[in-house]
Enzyme design. Structure first.
Site, PDB file in Angstrom:
ATOM      1  CE  LYS A 164      21.375  38.161 -42.852  1.00 50.92           C
ATOM      2  NZ  LYS A 164      20.206  38.723 -43.564  1.00 50.92           N
ATOM      3  NE  ARG A 220      28.548  37.366 -36.585  1.00 53.46           N
ATOM      4  CZ  ARG A 220      27.824  36.252 -36.363  1.00 53.46           C
ATOM      5  NH1 ARG A 220      27.415  35.529 -37.394  1.00 53.46           N
ATOM      6  NH2 ARG A 220      27.495  35.867 -35.154  1.00 53.46           N
ATOM      7  CG  HIS A 253     -11.031  51.264 -34.146  1.00 53.36           C
ATOM      8  ND1 HIS A 253     -12.302  51.338 -33.625  1.00 53.36           N
ATOM      9  CD2 HIS A 253     -11.139  50.522 -35.274  1.00 53.36           C
ATOM     10  CE1 HIS A 253     -13.143  50.655 -34.390  1.00 53.36           C
ATOM     11  NE2 HIS A 253     -12.457  50.144 -35.393  1.00 53.36           N
ATOM     12  CD1 TRP A 295      26.015  44.977 -32.793  1.00 53.73           C
ATOM     13  CD2 TRP A 295      25.083  43.841 -31.118  1.00 53.73           C
ATOM     14  NE1 TRP A 295      24.698  45.345 -32.727  1.00 53.73           N
ATOM     15  CE2 TRP A 295      24.102  44.677 -31.701  1.00 53.73           C
ATOM     16  CE3 TRP A 295      24.727  43.037 -30.062  1.00 53.73           C
ATOM     17  CZ2 TRP A 295      22.782  44.720 -31.253  1.00 53.73           C
ATOM     18  CZ3 TRP A 295      23.409  43.071 -29.605  1.00 53.73           C
ATOM     19  CH2 TRP A 295      22.465  43.909 -30.194  1.00 53.73           C
ATOM     20  CD  GLU A 311      15.768  45.525 -41.285  1.00 55.21           C
ATOM     21  OE1 GLU A 311      16.604  45.047 -40.501  1.00 55.21           O
ATOM     22  OE2 GLU A 311      14.973  44.821 -41.912  1.00 55.21           O
ATOM     23  CE  LYS A 341      14.189  43.857 -44.747  1.00 57.20           C
ATOM     24  NZ  LYS A 341      13.491  42.986 -43.887  1.00 57.20           N
ATOM     25  CG  ASN A 389      28.488  35.717 -30.687  1.00 56.03           C
ATOM     26  OD1 ASN A 389      27.905  36.657 -30.146  1.00 56.03           O
ATOM     27  ND2 ASN A 389      27.980  35.038 -31.696  1.00 56.03           N
ATOM     28  N   GLY A 390      28.201  35.974 -27.167  1.00 56.54           N
ATOM     29  CA  GLY A 390      27.146  35.483 -26.269  1.00 56.54           C
ATOM     30  C   GLY A 390      27.093  36.341 -25.014  1.00 56.54           C
ATOM     31  CB  CYS A 448      30.270  39.125 -30.947  1.00 55.22           C
ATOM     32  SG  CYS A 448      29.957  40.286 -29.639  1.00 55.22           S
ATOM     33  CD  GLU A 494      10.006  41.817 -44.100  1.00 58.61           C
ATOM     34  OE1 GLU A 494       9.786  41.635 -42.871  1.00 58.61           O
ATOM     35  OE2 GLU A 494      11.146  41.907 -44.553  1.00 58.61           O
TER      36      GLU A 494
HETATM   37  C1  AGP Z   1      15.236  41.415 -40.904  1.00 58.97           C
HETATM   38  O1  AGP Z   1      15.483  42.342 -41.946  1.00 58.97           O
HETATM   39  C2  AGP Z   1      15.982  41.745 -39.655  1.00 58.97           C
HETATM   40  N1  AGP Z   1      17.369  41.863 -39.908  1.00 58.97           N
HETATM   41  C3  AGP Z   1      15.629  40.873 -38.476  1.00 58.97           C
HETATM   42  O2  AGP Z   1      14.318  41.250 -38.119  1.00 58.97           O
HETATM   43  C4  AGP Z   1      15.640  39.336 -38.672  1.00 58.97           C
HETATM   44  O3  AGP Z   1      14.589  38.963 -39.519  1.00 58.97           O
HETATM   45  C5  AGP Z   1      15.405  38.694 -37.292  1.00 58.97           C
HETATM   46  O4  AGP Z   1      16.464  39.076 -36.443  1.00 58.97           O
HETATM   47  C6  AGP Z   1      15.312  37.173 -37.355  1.00 58.97           C
HETATM   48  O5  AGP Z   1      16.542  36.653 -37.800  1.00 58.97           O
HETATM   49  P1  AGP Z   1      16.587  35.108 -38.260  1.00 58.97           P
HETATM   50  O6  AGP Z   1      15.667  34.990 -39.444  1.00 58.97           O
HETATM   51  O7  AGP Z   1      18.025  34.847 -38.582  1.00 58.97           O
HETATM   52  O8  AGP Z   1      16.088  34.277 -37.092  1.00 58.97           O
END
Ligand code: AGP
Length: 613
Positions: free
Chosen positions: A608, A27, A508, A81, A492, A489, A107-108, A2, A485
């Site tokens: 985000k 976000r 395995h 959100w 997502e 990417k 937010n929370g 949010c 990583e």
């Molecule tokens: C990364 O592309 C993602 N959006 C997500 O995994 C992000 O890295 C993760 O939520 C951690 O966020 P932060 O680095 O703000 O703690």
């Protein structure tokens, strides 16, 4: 996550509020809303869907277009959100109390909202939504004596359990605004004849650079253009105003189609800005760590998502070069284990936002157990930065795209600084070796630039394999860390499935997934492991897989590898390979998703900064 914004000042709040929540769109959200105080009435509008839907409703509404001729106007707005209750108009924020006297954005997550709701219902209070936020609003109203807005809020927040960043209006006080913080971030902005609140600075960075961050369990009371801060006991506290150095340029695309591509291209600068201030006279300078670094016999790197992958990549060199036991753990797992940490453990929390709930909780658990804590974060003054014993900021600048790239690369470069620094302080490497590593580090942005120049080639590869829907990324050692990583990417932003797998582990079980036409992306840049990984490539090729190889070998050796595609990786120290090999794989994910027509900067279901557990 949010996003909340608030306004108090001499101008019409509506335009500022709508523009500000648009800056928080990245976000991730599913609905939005706005509430403004006009004369002694709160006008409120909220709609499921994009902010453009809300804008259309506001345009049609008299309540938001009558002239705001009060000396001081106030308002709040929100992007939601969904956590409690489906995305809908009624569940959108702001929420209003039954009498219409209070409006709240949040937010929370309120963990005890059901029991509070039950006790309020017993007093005949009606609820319209399924949200926890509406309970906050009703509680404030139930505790309001008709005189003291601040006291009603203070008494309410002392009854709430969970995380909350709140913006609150009261119709009896149209020239007041109250903000509250517990676990979820709120930034205060100080403008010209107006002040602001927001979940993050990008909401008002074009208005002011003078900010302060509400601290843990703090309340900000805006009374006209005056502002006072209190703790949850009502004791007044003093706050420091700081200036952020982000310019408005950070929050526009500068001609790129997406923020993600802009931020991929900004990586050389992000790395340079992060490392250069810490390299002085061929030495690594990291304030304050000298004092205790020799007492450290174990390192935990704890984070989520891509920030976790930074630790997964750095671990190899912490152990190999600095000779220190290094454990990497997911924050959401770490905090529910019983980690063997003590005063001789350094816990490094990496986080772009500095607000990730699980990472913040892991930090607090580490401090509770007596460990030294170091935050590696990108957002100045964020909760994780504020609560850690030490902080090293990445200077990647504002990162808007949900899929992190430049912050990831900047975090990696901080790890390299730390590895060299700790290795030297522990007499594991000589000063000459330090100089060599530093030369490699200073040259790293140049190598990243070289990788960025491959973007047309990567686009063609993404186009050629755009029908692949199950991609396997394989590698060993640091290459395996980069696979993790790269796979995140890819998933997502393209919504296509992929998996990162240790190449040596394939036989395995997972190799059963390979069939004719399967796409395997293999990273074999660590020369010591080249032959081993090549044999794993032969295993998948024997079962019909197409293989894209990221290789750091001589032209001759590359020529007869017999792979379907080759991406040449320039040689550098093994420690820094992840920073180079990740670049073509970020571009691959970007173009693959682009060709699929995905919402690249705001992928579905994602936020985000995940400030809820
Ligand atoms: C990364 O592309 C993602 N959006 C997500 O995994 C992000 O890295 C993760 O939520 C951690 O966020 P932060 O680095 O703000 O703690």
């Amino acid at each position: 996550m949010c996003g909340i914004v608030g306004y108090i000042g001499k101008n019409n709040p509506v335009e500022f509020l709508l523009n500000s929540i648009e800056k928080l769109e990245y976000r991730g959200y599913d609905s939005s809303g706005i509430a403004v105080c006009n004369k002694n009435k709160i006008n409120l509008l909220k709609k499921k869907g994009r902010i453009s839907v809300l804008r259309n409703e506001v345009k049609k509404s008299q309540d938001f277009n009558s002239n705001f001729n009060l000396e001081i106007n106030s308002g709040i707005a929100h992007t939601r959100w969904a956590t409690h209750g489906e995305p809908s108009d009624v569940n959108a924020h702001p929420h209003m109390s039954q009498s219409g006297k209070f409006a709240v954005v949040h937010n929370g997550i309120i963990e005890n909202y059901l029991e509070l709701k039950k006790s309020l219902k017993r007093r005949n209070i009606k609820f319209l939504s399924q949200t926890d936020t509406e309970v906050i609003c009703a509680l404030i109203e139930s505790l309001y004596d008709g005189q003291d807005f601040f006291k009603a809020v203070k008494d309410t927040v002392n009854l709430l359990e969970g995380s909350f960043a709140l913006g609150i209006l009261c119709a009896d006080y149209p020239d007041k605004l109250i903000a509250v913080k517990k676990d979820s971030p709120i930034i205060i902005g100080f403008g010209e004849h107006e002040n602001y609140i927001a979940s993050d600075v990008s909401a008002f960075i074009d208005k002011t650079k003078k900010i302060c961050r509400l601290g843990e369990c703090e309340i900000a009371v805006f009374d006209k253009l005056d502002i006072k801060f209190y703790d949850f006991n009502g004791k007044e506290i003093k706050k420091e105003i700081i200036s952020v150095d982000w310019n408005i340029g950070s929050s526009d695309k500068k001609g790129f189609e997406h923020f993600m591509l802009k931020e991929i291209m900004e990586q050389p600068e992000a790395i340079r800005n992060t490392i250069m201030p810490r390299i002085i006279n061929n030495e690594i300078k990291i304030d304050n760590l000298d004092k205790f670094i020799n007492s450290i016999n174990k390192i935990y790197i704890v984070a989520c998502g891509s920030a976790y992958h930074v630790g997964a990549a750095a671990r190899y060199s912490f152990e190999k070069i600095a000779g220190i036991t290094t454990i990497v753990d997911l924050a959401s797992e770490f905090r529910y284990r019983t980690p063997a940490i003590d005063e001789n453990t350094l816990v490094i929390i990496t986080s772009q936002s500095g607000e990730t709930a699980d990472s913040l909780a892991a930090l607090r658990e580490s401090k509770r157990r007596g460990a030294k804590t170091l935050a590696v974060v990108n957002v100045v003054g964020s909760s994780i930065a504020s609560e850690a014993d030490f902080v090293i900021y990445t200077w990647a600048g504002l990162e808007i795209a949900v899929a992190t790239t430049k912050a990831y690369s900047a975090q990696l470069s901080v790890m390299y600084l730390l590895i060299i620094f700790i290795a030297f302080k522990n007499n594991k490497i000589t000063h000459d070796s330090v100089k060599k590593y530093i030369q490699n580090l200073i040259y790293l942005p140049e190598l990243v630039t070289q990788m960025l120049e491959l973007k047309s080639k990567i686009y063609e590869i993404a186009k050629k394999y755009n029908n692949s829907d199950n991609v396997l990324f394989i590698g060993r050692g640091v290459d395996y860390a980069t696979c993790r990583e790269a796979s995140l990417k890819f998933k997502e932003i393209s919504y296509s499935h992929s998996e990162a797998y240790a190449a040596g582990e394939l036989k395995h079980g997972t190799i059963s997934l390979i069939e004719p036409g399967s796409l395997v992306i293999a990273i074999l840049t660590d020369k010591k492991l080249f032959e081993k990984t090549l044999s794993n490539i032969r295993e998948v090729q024997a079962r019909g897989a197409k293989v894209i190889g990221l290789v750091s070998e001589s032209k001759a050796k590359i020529a007869d590898l017999g792979l379907d595609e080759i991406i040449e990786i320039p040689a550098t120290s093994v420690m820094m390979l992840p920073s180079i090999t990740v670049i073509p794989l970020q571009l691959f994910a970007y173009y693959f998703a682009l060709l699929k027509g995905r919402d690249i900067d705001k992928p579905r279901n994602l936020a985000k900064s995940v400030t809820v557990e």
